[in-house]
Motif scaffolding. Sequence first.
Motif, PDB file in Angstrom:
ATOM      1  N   GLY A  71       1.117  -1.459  -0.431  1.00 33.18           N
ATOM      2  CA  GLY A  71      -0.226   0.071   0.024  1.00 33.18           C
ATOM      3  C   GLY A  71       0.875   1.256  -0.185  1.00 33.18           C
ATOM      4  O   GLY A  71       0.668   2.619   0.232  1.00 33.18           O
ATOM      5  N   TYR A  72       2.182   0.878  -0.385  1.00 35.11           N
ATOM      6  CA  TYR A  72       3.052   2.547  -0.284  1.00 35.11           C
ATOM      7  C   TYR A  72       2.690   3.430   0.895  1.00 35.11           C
ATOM      8  O   TYR A  72       2.247   4.619   1.168  1.00 35.11           O
ATOM      9  CB  TYR A  72       2.908   2.987  -1.747  1.00 35.11           C
ATOM     10  N   VAL A  73       3.318   2.320   2.607  1.00 35.29           N
ATOM     11  CA  VAL A  73       3.034   3.267   3.274  1.00 35.29           C
ATOM     12  C   VAL A  73       4.521   3.613   4.148  1.00 35.29           C
ATOM     13  O   VAL A  73       4.672   2.541   4.171  1.00 35.29           O
ATOM     14  CB  VAL A  73       2.227   2.207   4.220  1.00 35.29           C
ATOM     15  N   VAL A  74       3.934   4.744   4.442  1.00 32.52           N
ATOM     16  CA  VAL A  74       5.902   5.133   4.724  1.00 32.52           C
ATOM     17  C   VAL A  74       5.820   5.529   6.224  1.00 32.52           C
ATOM     18  O   VAL A  74       4.928   5.963   6.743  1.00 32.52           O
ATOM     19  CB  VAL A  74       5.888   6.755   4.388  1.00 32.52           C
ATOM     20  N   PRO A  75       5.942   4.734   6.920  1.00 29.91           N
ATOM     21  CA  PRO A  75       5.822   4.389   8.594  1.00 29.91           C
ATOM     22  C   PRO A  75       6.498   5.330   8.943  1.00 29.91           C
ATOM     23  O   PRO A  75       7.633   6.662   8.576  1.00 29.91           O
ATOM     24  CB  PRO A  75       7.656   3.466   8.901  1.00 29.91           C
ATOM     25  N   PRO A  76       6.159   5.703  10.369  1.00 31.33           N
ATOM     26  CA  PRO A  76       7.444   7.269  10.688  1.00 31.33           C
ATOM     27  C   PRO A  76       7.938   6.764  11.399  1.00 31.33           C
ATOM     28  O   PRO A  76       8.930   5.728  11.897  1.00 31.33           O
ATOM     29  CB  PRO A  76       6.258   6.775  12.561  1.00 31.33           C
ATOM     30  N   ALA A  77       9.168   8.137  11.508  1.00 28.11           N
ATOM     31  CA  ALA A  77      10.692   8.084  10.940  1.00 28.11           C
ATOM     32  C   ALA A  77      11.159   7.477  12.187  1.00 28.11           C
ATOM     33  O   ALA A  77      12.281   6.811  12.560  1.00 28.11           O
ATOM     34  CB  ALA A  77      11.203  10.112  11.354  1.00 28.11           C
ATOM     35  N   GLY A  78      10.772   7.198  13.299  1.00 24.66           N
ATOM     36  CA  GLY A  78      11.060   6.491  14.391  1.00 24.66           C
ATOM     37  C   GLY A  78      11.240   4.315  14.023  1.00 24.66           C
ATOM     38  O   GLY A  78      12.055   4.280  15.357  1.00 24.66           O
ATOM     39  N   PHE A  79      10.493   4.618  13.301  1.00 27.01           N
ATOM     40  CA  PHE A  79      10.601   2.691  13.385  1.00 27.01           C
ATOM     41  C   PHE A  79      11.810   2.160  13.153  1.00 27.01           C
ATOM     42  O   PHE A  79      11.622   1.547  13.822  1.00 27.01           O
ATOM     43  CB  PHE A  79       9.295   2.627  11.659  1.00 27.01           C
ATOM     44  N   LEU A  80      12.012   2.562  11.811  1.00 27.78           N
ATOM     45  CA  LEU A  80      13.357   1.507  11.822  1.00 27.78           C
ATOM     46  C   LEU A  80      14.176   1.943  13.034  1.00 27.78           C
ATOM     47  O   LEU A  80      14.749   1.122  13.296  1.00 27.78           O
ATOM     48  CB  LEU A  80      14.453   1.610  10.049  1.00 27.78           C
ATOM     49  N   PRO A  81      14.684   3.290  13.228  1.00 32.62           N
ATOM     50  CA  PRO A  81      16.155   3.063  15.068  1.00 32.62           C
ATOM     51  C   PRO A  81      15.081   2.161  15.352  1.00 32.62           C
ATOM     52  O   PRO A  81      15.997   2.101  17.015  1.00 32.62           O
ATOM     53  CB  PRO A  81      15.830   4.793  14.838  1.00 32.62           C
ATOM     54  N   ALA A  82      14.242   2.159  15.955  1.00 27.00           N
ATOM     55  CA  ALA A  82      13.586   1.320  17.077  1.00 27.00           C
ATOM     56  C   ALA A  82      13.421   0.298  16.718  1.00 27.00           C
ATOM     57  O   ALA A  82      14.082  -0.777  18.114  1.00 27.00           O
ATOM     58  CB  ALA A  82      12.191   1.915  17.452  1.00 27.00           C
ATOM     59  N   LEU A  83      13.297  -0.490  15.698  1.00 30.83           N
ATOM     60  CA  LEU A  83      13.539  -1.771  15.190  1.00 30.83           C
ATOM     61  C   LEU A  83      15.283  -2.040  15.603  1.00 30.83           C
ATOM     62  O   LEU A  83      15.376  -3.217  15.812  1.00 30.83           O
ATOM     63  CB  LEU A  83      13.890  -1.963  13.454  1.00 30.83           C
ATOM     64  N   ARG A  84      15.513  -1.036  14.662  1.00 27.78           N
ATOM     65  CA  ARG A  84      17.662  -1.678  15.154  1.00 27.78           C
ATOM     66  C   ARG A  84      17.622  -1.404  16.855  1.00 27.78           C
ATOM     67  O   ARG A  84      18.764  -2.332  16.833  1.00 27.78           O
ATOM     68  CB  ARG A  84      18.298  -0.299  14.673  1.00 27.78           C
ATOM     69  N   GLU A  85      16.931  -0.796  17.583  1.00 37.31           N
ATOM     70  CA  GLU A  85      17.631  -0.968  19.536  1.00 37.31           C
ATOM     71  C   GLU A  85      17.090  -2.098  19.611  1.00 37.31           C
ATOM     72  O   GLU A  85      18.045  -2.968  20.115  1.00 37.31           O
ATOM     73  CB  GLU A  85      16.100   0.441  19.965  1.00 37.31           C
ATOM     74  N   ILE A  86      16.132  -2.794  19.313  1.00 33.06           N
ATOM     75  CA  ILE A  86      15.215  -3.865  19.025  1.00 33.06           C
ATOM     76  C   ILE A  86      15.939  -4.769  18.801  1.00 33.06           C
ATOM     77  O   ILE A  86      17.054  -5.996  20.070  1.00 33.06           O
ATOM     78  CB  ILE A  86      13.917  -3.921  19.121  1.00 33.06           C
ATOM     79  N   CYS A  87      16.445  -4.989  17.857  1.00 32.20           N
ATOM     80  CA  CYS A  87      17.371  -6.108  17.249  1.00 32.20           C
ATOM     81  C   CYS A  87      18.798  -5.857  17.981  1.00 32.20           C
ATOM     82  O   CYS A  87      19.193  -7.343  18.579  1.00 32.20           O
ATOM     83  CB  CYS A  87      17.983  -5.732  15.809  1.00 32.20           C
ATOM     84  N   ASP A  88      19.543  -4.881  18.644  1.00 30.79           N
ATOM     85  CA  ASP A  88      20.689  -4.771  19.108  1.00 30.79           C
ATOM     86  C   ASP A  88      20.244  -6.008  20.336  1.00 30.79           C
ATOM     87  O   ASP A  88      21.081  -6.526  20.703  1.00 30.79           O
ATOM     88  CB  ASP A  88      21.437  -3.540  18.840  1.00 30.79           C
TER      89      ASP A  88
END
Length: 418
Positions: free
Chosen positions: A207-224
């Motif tokens: 659906g061409y959905v842009v997530p809020p800017a904090g999404f990918l950094p938050a995933l990075r943090e949880i992965c780490d």
Amino acid sequence: MIPGLAPVLPNFTDLVAARGQGAFLYDTGGRRYLDFTSGIGVTNTGHCHPRVVEAIREQAGRLLHAQINVVFQEPMIALIGELRRVVPEGLDTFFFANGGAEAVEASVKLARRATGRPNVIVFQGGFHGRTLGAVSLTTSKRIVRAGYQPLMAGVVPAPFPYAYRYGWAPDATLAWCLRELRHLLETQTAPEDTAAMLVEPVLGEGGYVVPPAGFLPALREICDEHGILLITDEVQTGFGRTGRFFAVEHSDTRPDILIMAKAMASGLPLSAIAARADLMARWPAGSHGTTFGGNVLSCAAAVATIGVLRDEKLIEHAASMGERLMERLQSVQHDHPAIGDLRGLGLMVGIEFRDVAGASAGELVKRVQRTCLERGLLLLTCGYREHVIRWLPPLVATGDEIDEAVEIFTDALRRVRS
Ligand code: PLP
């Protein structure tokens, strides 16, 4: 439909394409179409960019196939050099394949072997391909998965911050999604069983959905926190589509594995995964492979593609054309209540329709798409109900071409409504 072609491949036009140039496709009758599908995100440098065509011609006269287990080849060596300049820092080692799904599967195989863990967290609405492994990771639409069970085990879907669908503010949606993700790690897939999170930086088919800017950094943090690998699927968002070379650059997030394909070779089949050398070193030699992956012609085309993107400043151009497209569409939105949401990043723009006056959003979208086609504009749809019109013009599209397309689209909206 062409006799002899499997009907599993739906086609929204009956056009037989004869040739293409820049933003235009020409059918066998000589009619010109403004191709704002870019062959689903492939022709970012436009159709038949002369520099890409020349690189392919030149290479075809020298060598067509160099099997990677037998010999190395110059275009691949050159391509590795070029890719190292454009991928996020540190992702200096590559595995080449032919298409997106194959690269997605390679990334999961690498993650499983490197971590010794079985599970992969995916995000609701994600599209990662149609081979049996890739479709197991895909949750964009019912038809893609229906009838193929049992699918690959060990796939755990988490919510994607698709604020408009939830009907919440972006920040609240993001906070809820992250809470749910942490809950999944407590209840469904323990961190020590979780090899990776696989995510599209912008939902494509979903659906061409842009997530809020904090999404990918938050995933990075949880992965780490948990030693989980972060895999970003940039098959559709890569090679300048969002106004940066890769979409992860918008949030400065460095994935462990980045998947690329589609626009990589301007139309020849090629894909790759990029990772740090120490991660790739944990993938035992011989545990994965390919006959055609990293084909010599495709690599030559990819080197030329990256050169064109750089020398013609097409990524900067995409960013400014994206703003222009968004501005034009914003003014259209005011007059059309069927348009529920308008969103995008660079030249990856989606218009989500809603049901109005007894017509479903999906029907409206189909009618608009057909009316645009009659007027010589090719547009694609996406979303779980095909209720989103997606704009992905080639990065070479000019301001005039963007304006022309918006004019045709606006006229189509008026006709469909009346
Ligand atoms: N990943 C994403 C984000 C895609 O958009 C696609 C195709 O649309 C794929 C993977 C699968 O790529 P392919 O069709 O080349 O297998």
